[in-house]
Design a protein around this motif. Structure first.
Motif, PDB file in Angstrom:
ATOM      1  N   MET A 234      -3.554 -18.676 -19.742  1.00  0.00           N
ATOM      2  CA  MET A 234      -3.249 -17.322 -19.243  1.00  0.00           C
ATOM      3  C   MET A 234      -4.477 -16.444 -19.411  1.00  0.00           C
ATOM      4  O   MET A 234      -5.191 -16.534 -20.406  1.00  0.00           O
ATOM      5  N   GLU A 235      -4.719 -15.593 -18.409  1.00  0.00           N
ATOM      6  CA  GLU A 235      -5.853 -14.690 -18.426  1.00  0.00           C
ATOM      7  C   GLU A 235      -5.499 -13.435 -17.639  1.00  0.00           C
ATOM      8  O   GLU A 235      -4.853 -13.521 -16.596  1.00  0.00           O
ATOM      9  N   GLY A 236      -5.985 -12.310 -18.113  1.00  0.00           N
ATOM     10  CA  GLY A 236      -5.833 -11.076 -17.346  1.00  0.00           C
ATOM     11  C   GLY A 236      -6.979 -10.848 -16.403  1.00  0.00           C
ATOM     12  O   GLY A 236      -6.856 -10.113 -15.421  1.00  0.00           O
ATOM     13  N   GLY A 237      -8.121 -11.471 -16.667  1.00  0.00           N
ATOM     14  CA  GLY A 237      -9.342 -11.303 -15.879  1.00  0.00           C
ATOM     15  C   GLY A 237     -10.520 -11.552 -16.803  1.00  0.00           C
ATOM     16  O   GLY A 237     -11.051 -10.625 -17.405  1.00  0.00           O
ATOM     17  N   ALA A 238     -10.942 -12.800 -16.924  1.00  0.00           N
ATOM     18  CA  ALA A 238     -11.834 -13.201 -18.001  1.00  0.00           C
ATOM     19  C   ALA A 238     -13.263 -12.695 -17.810  1.00  0.00           C
ATOM     20  O   ALA A 238     -13.859 -12.866 -16.745  1.00  0.00           O
ATOM     21  N   HIS A 239     -13.816 -12.101 -18.883  1.00  0.00           N
ATOM     22  CA  HIS A 239     -15.215 -11.673 -18.869  1.00  0.00           C
ATOM     23  C   HIS A 239     -16.152 -12.821 -18.527  1.00  0.00           C
ATOM     24  O   HIS A 239     -17.105 -12.658 -17.764  1.00  0.00           O
ATOM     25  N   VAL A 240     -15.924 -13.981 -19.136  1.00  0.00           N
ATOM     26  CA  VAL A 240     -16.890 -15.061 -18.964  1.00  0.00           C
ATOM     27  C   VAL A 240     -16.939 -15.555 -17.526  1.00  0.00           C
ATOM     28  O   VAL A 240     -17.981 -16.031 -17.066  1.00  0.00           O
ATOM     29  N   VAL A 241     -15.839 -15.451 -16.794  1.00  0.00           N
ATOM     30  CA  VAL A 241     -15.851 -15.866 -15.388  1.00  0.00           C
ATOM     31  C   VAL A 241     -16.786 -14.966 -14.589  1.00  0.00           C
ATOM     32  O   VAL A 241     -17.638 -15.440 -13.834  1.00  0.00           O
ATOM     33  N   MET A 242     -16.652 -13.645 -14.758  1.00  0.00           N
ATOM     34  CA  MET A 242     -17.535 -12.749 -13.991  1.00  0.00           C
ATOM     35  C   MET A 242     -18.975 -12.878 -14.474  1.00  0.00           C
ATOM     36  O   MET A 242     -19.917 -12.769 -13.679  1.00  0.00           O
ATOM     37  N   GLU A 243     -19.183 -13.132 -15.770  1.00  0.00           N
ATOM     38  CA  GLU A 243     -20.548 -13.299 -16.271  1.00  0.00           C
ATOM     39  C   GLU A 243     -21.198 -14.544 -15.683  1.00  0.00           C
ATOM     40  O   GLU A 243     -22.397 -14.542 -15.375  1.00  0.00           O
ATOM     41  N   SER A 254      -9.050 -23.558 -14.526  1.00  0.00           N
ATOM     42  CA  SER A 254      -7.637 -23.914 -14.380  1.00  0.00           C
ATOM     43  C   SER A 254      -7.025 -23.060 -13.275  1.00  0.00           C
ATOM     44  O   SER A 254      -7.339 -21.872 -13.126  1.00  0.00           O
ATOM     45  N   ARG A 255      -6.139 -23.669 -12.496  1.00  0.00           N
ATOM     46  CA  ARG A 255      -5.508 -22.938 -11.395  1.00  0.00           C
ATOM     47  C   ARG A 255      -4.338 -22.119 -11.948  1.00  0.00           C
ATOM     48  O   ARG A 255      -3.183 -22.529 -11.905  1.00  0.00           O
ATOM     49  N   ILE A 256      -4.671 -20.976 -12.515  1.00  0.00           N
ATOM     50  CA  ILE A 256      -3.679 -20.007 -12.970  1.00  0.00           C
ATOM     51  C   ILE A 256      -3.969 -18.702 -12.251  1.00  0.00           C
ATOM     52  O   ILE A 256      -5.079 -18.479 -11.746  1.00  0.00           O
ATOM     53  N   ASP A 257      -2.987 -17.811 -12.182  1.00  0.00           N
ATOM     54  CA  ASP A 257      -3.165 -16.582 -11.421  1.00  0.00           C
ATOM     55  C   ASP A 257      -4.357 -15.764 -11.909  1.00  0.00           C
ATOM     56  O   ASP A 257      -5.073 -15.158 -11.103  1.00  0.00           O
ATOM     57  N   GLY A 258      -4.588 -15.736 -13.237  1.00  0.00           N
ATOM     58  CA  GLY A 258      -5.680 -14.943 -13.766  1.00  0.00           C
ATOM     59  C   GLY A 258      -7.039 -15.417 -13.292  1.00  0.00           C
ATOM     60  O   GLY A 258      -7.965 -14.607 -13.144  1.00  0.00           O
ATOM     61  N   ASN A 259      -7.187 -16.717 -13.044  1.00  0.00           N
ATOM     62  CA  ASN A 259      -8.444 -17.248 -12.516  1.00  0.00           C
ATOM     63  C   ASN A 259      -8.505 -17.150 -10.994  1.00  0.00           C
ATOM     64  O   ASN A 259      -9.550 -16.807 -10.426  1.00  0.00           O
ATOM     65  N   VAL A 260      -7.386 -17.426 -10.328  1.00  0.00           N
ATOM     66  CA  VAL A 260      -7.360 -17.322  -8.858  1.00  0.00           C
ATOM     67  C   VAL A 260      -7.613 -15.876  -8.427  1.00  0.00           C
ATOM     68  O   VAL A 260      -8.289 -15.629  -7.432  1.00  0.00           O
ATOM     69  N   ALA A 265      -8.348 -17.474  -3.620  1.00  0.00           N
ATOM     70  CA  ALA A 265      -7.356 -18.534  -3.417  1.00  0.00           C
ATOM     71  C   ALA A 265      -7.970 -19.815  -2.881  1.00  0.00           C
ATOM     72  O   ALA A 265      -7.456 -20.919  -3.133  1.00  0.00           O
ATOM     73  N   ASP A 266      -9.067 -19.721  -2.130  1.00  0.00           N
ATOM     74  CA  ASP A 266      -9.637 -20.904  -1.490  1.00  0.00           C
ATOM     75  C   ASP A 266     -10.783 -21.515  -2.280  1.00  0.00           C
ATOM     76  O   ASP A 266     -11.465 -22.412  -1.784  1.00  0.00           O
ATOM     77  N   TYR A 267     -10.994 -21.073  -3.516  1.00  0.00           N
ATOM     78  CA  TYR A 267     -12.103 -21.584  -4.324  1.00  0.00           C
ATOM     79  C   TYR A 267     -11.929 -23.087  -4.571  1.00  0.00           C
ATOM     80  O   TYR A 267     -10.811 -23.560  -4.807  1.00  0.00           O
ATOM     81  N   ALA A 268     -13.021 -23.836  -4.523  1.00  0.00           N
ATOM     82  CA  ALA A 268     -12.947 -25.307  -4.565  1.00  0.00           C
ATOM     83  C   ALA A 268     -13.058 -25.890  -5.967  1.00  0.00           C
ATOM     84  O   ALA A 268     -13.005 -27.107  -6.123  1.00  0.00           O
ATOM     85  N   GLY A 269     -13.182 -25.028  -6.993  1.00  0.00           N
ATOM     86  CA  GLY A 269     -13.435 -25.533  -8.337  1.00  0.00           C
ATOM     87  C   GLY A 269     -12.253 -25.479  -9.281  1.00  0.00           C
ATOM     88  O   GLY A 269     -12.444 -25.423 -10.506  1.00  0.00           O
ATOM     89  N   TYR A 270     -11.026 -25.530  -8.762  1.00  0.00           N
ATOM     90  CA  TYR A 270      -9.843 -25.465  -9.621  1.00  0.00           C
ATOM     91  C   TYR A 270      -9.370 -26.862 -10.021  1.00  0.00           C
ATOM     92  O   TYR A 270      -9.518 -27.828  -9.264  1.00  0.00           O
ATOM     93  N   PHE A 271      -8.746 -26.934 -11.196  1.00  0.00           N
ATOM     94  CA  PHE A 271      -8.006 -28.117 -11.618  1.00  0.00           C
ATOM     95  C   PHE A 271      -6.667 -27.642 -12.176  1.00  0.00           C
ATOM     96  O   PHE A 271      -6.558 -26.517 -12.656  1.00  0.00           O
ATOM     97  N   PRO A 272      -5.628 -28.469 -12.102  1.00  0.00           N
ATOM     98  CA  PRO A 272      -4.329 -28.038 -12.638  1.00  0.00           C
ATOM     99  C   PRO A 272      -4.436 -27.747 -14.133  1.00  0.00           C
ATOM    100  O   PRO A 272      -5.087 -28.511 -14.872  1.00  0.00           O
ATOM    101  N   TRP A 273      -3.804 -26.655 -14.573  1.00  0.00           N
ATOM    102  CA  TRP A 273      -3.883 -26.306 -15.986  1.00  0.00           C
ATOM    103  C   TRP A 273      -3.424 -27.490 -16.855  1.00  0.00           C
ATOM    104  O   TRP A 273      -2.411 -28.134 -16.577  1.00  0.00           O
ATOM    105  N   GLY A 274      -4.215 -27.773 -17.895  1.00  0.00           N
ATOM    106  CA  GLY A 274      -3.882 -28.821 -18.847  1.00  0.00           C
ATOM    107  C   GLY A 274      -4.231 -30.224 -18.399  1.00  0.00           C
ATOM    108  O   GLY A 274      -4.036 -31.175 -19.171  1.00  0.00           O
ATOM    109  N   ASP A 275      -4.768 -30.393 -17.187  1.00  0.00           N
ATOM    110  CA  ASP A 275      -5.037 -31.730 -16.643  1.00  0.00           C
ATOM    111  C   ASP A 275      -6.487 -32.116 -16.958  1.00  0.00           C
ATOM    112  O   ASP A 275      -7.417 -31.839 -16.189  1.00  0.00           O
ATOM    113  N   ALA A 276      -6.693 -32.766 -18.094  1.00  0.00           N
ATOM    114  CA  ALA A 276      -8.041 -33.142 -18.527  1.00  0.00           C
ATOM    115  C   ALA A 276      -8.666 -34.172 -17.596  1.00  0.00           C
ATOM    116  O   ALA A 276      -9.888 -34.156 -17.375  1.00  0.00           O
ATOM    117  N   GLU A 277      -7.853 -35.072 -17.039  1.00  0.00           N
ATOM    118  CA  GLU A 277      -8.407 -36.066 -16.120  1.00  0.00           C
ATOM    119  C   GLU A 277      -8.953 -35.407 -14.865  1.00  0.00           C
ATOM    120  O   GLU A 277     -10.020 -35.785 -14.358  1.00  0.00           O
TER     121      GLU A 277
END
Length: 335
Positions: A234-243, A254-260, A265-277
């Motif tokens: 869960m994220e409200g809007g992470a500093h490190v992402v914008m940095e 992770s594909r959670i609303d706070g990151n999307v 929505a069309d960003y190519a670098g998402y993975f399902p939350w918790g999916d290490a593989e």
């Protein structure tokens, strides 16, 4: 405090002050700088205090953790001059389960959210109060990176919300690679997760847990890395992402609303939350892309991050805060 005595006084309530050096403090301090020259800004942990009588408006960070100050302001200034800034734990946990957090939503005249999908998490009755204000950071020069290996970094204190276990598992899956390195920055707020980080270092030589680091050192580390990993639940809007975006460093998130809501929505670098593989697979694809002719997934992620970068420009955040302050002072009859 900044500004001349004739200016209106704004109080920012933050659950964390300078000594914590976390996202709440960084937001409060940056907003203080952005509003310098149009009002006097002071940052406090609790309200009211000895200077409360001079406050014309309040911005409170965190609906739950600042609930006492929010209720006190509403009692002293009913229906006037109050904005509440909602964090990831507010949006995606507390307002569903905590009565004080929900009451904070009702008391505020404005609800500030930090990414574009956040309003969807608000109850229908208060959604019209929402204002999206993307946080900002200074842009940094994009550094040339080696094609002989890939270095990824994950930044975030070791606590459950940041999902470090996903990174630990992915690092173990990639332990045999000598061309893919993972650095992990953050203090062990949960001692058990610190032990897990040490165990991962022993099992995966290409994983390093570096502990906590000063903010400037973290920014340089992000700037030098090929990738930032952001695995949160869960994220409200992470500093490190914008940095990372402002440094030209693509993100695997992770594909959670706070990151999307930060990356699109069309960003190519998402993975399902918790999916290490899935994270490990993305890291391998990025490694192949770096080793190639400069195209592929890494080029796509870099281009998408460049498109989002203007959202995190300081002048954009400053203008949005000035509009918010004007609305709060007008509502309070102080404009």
């Amino acid at each position: 405090m900044t500004g001349a005595p004739s200016m209106p006084q704004l109080v920012i309530v933050s659950p964390a002050l300078r000594d914590a050096n976390n996202g709440n403090w960084q937001t409060a301090r940056r907003w203080q700088r952005h509003l310098a020259g149009v009002c006097r800004v002071r940052i406090v942990k609790a309200w009211p205090d000895a200077l409360a009588a001079g406050d014309a408006a309040m911005i409170a960070l965190h609906a739950r953790r600042s609930a006492e100050a929010i209720a006190a302001w509403a009692g002293a200034h009913p229906g006037k001059g109050l904005a509440v800034v909602l964090t990831g734990t507010d949006l995606y946990r507390d307002i569903a389960a905590d009565a004080a957090a929900r009451h904070s939503l009702d008391l505020a005249q404005a609800l500030v959210v930090l990414q574009e999908r956040a309003p969807l998490a608000l109850p229908d009755a208060v959604r019209a109060k929402a204002r999206v204000i993307f946080q900002s950071t200074t842009a940094r020069k994009v550094l040339a990176k080696s094609s002989h290996h890939l270095r990824a970094v994950m930044v975030g204190h070791l606590r459950e919300e940041k999902s470090p276990q996903t990174l630990f598992t992915a690092a173990r899956l990639l332990a045999g690679r000598d061309d893919l390195f993972i650095d992990h920055i953050g203090a062990a707020l949960d001692p058990a997760l610190g032990e897990a980080a040490r165990a991962t270092m022993a099992a995966a030589p290409n994983y390093r847990w570096l502990g906590g680091r000063p903010h400037e050192a973290v920014r340089r580390h992000i700037q030098r890395a090929h990738l930032l990993i952001h695995a949160s639940c869960m994220e409200g809007g992470a500093h490190v992402v914008m940095e990372a975006v402002a440094s030209g460093t693509p993100v695997l998130a992770s594909r959670i609303d706070g990151n999307v809501g930060m990356l699109g929505a069309d960003y190519a670098g998402y993975f399902p939350w918790g999916d290490a593989e899935a994270l490990a697979t993305l890291l391998l694809r990025c490694r192949e892309s770096v080793a190639g002719e400069g195209g592929g997934l890494m080029a796509q992620l870099a281009a998408q991050c460049r498109q989002r970068a203007p959202l995190f420009a300081p002048e954009r955040e400053r203008a949005a805060l000035h509009r918010l302050l004007g609305a709060l002072l007008q509502a309070a009859g102080k404009a």
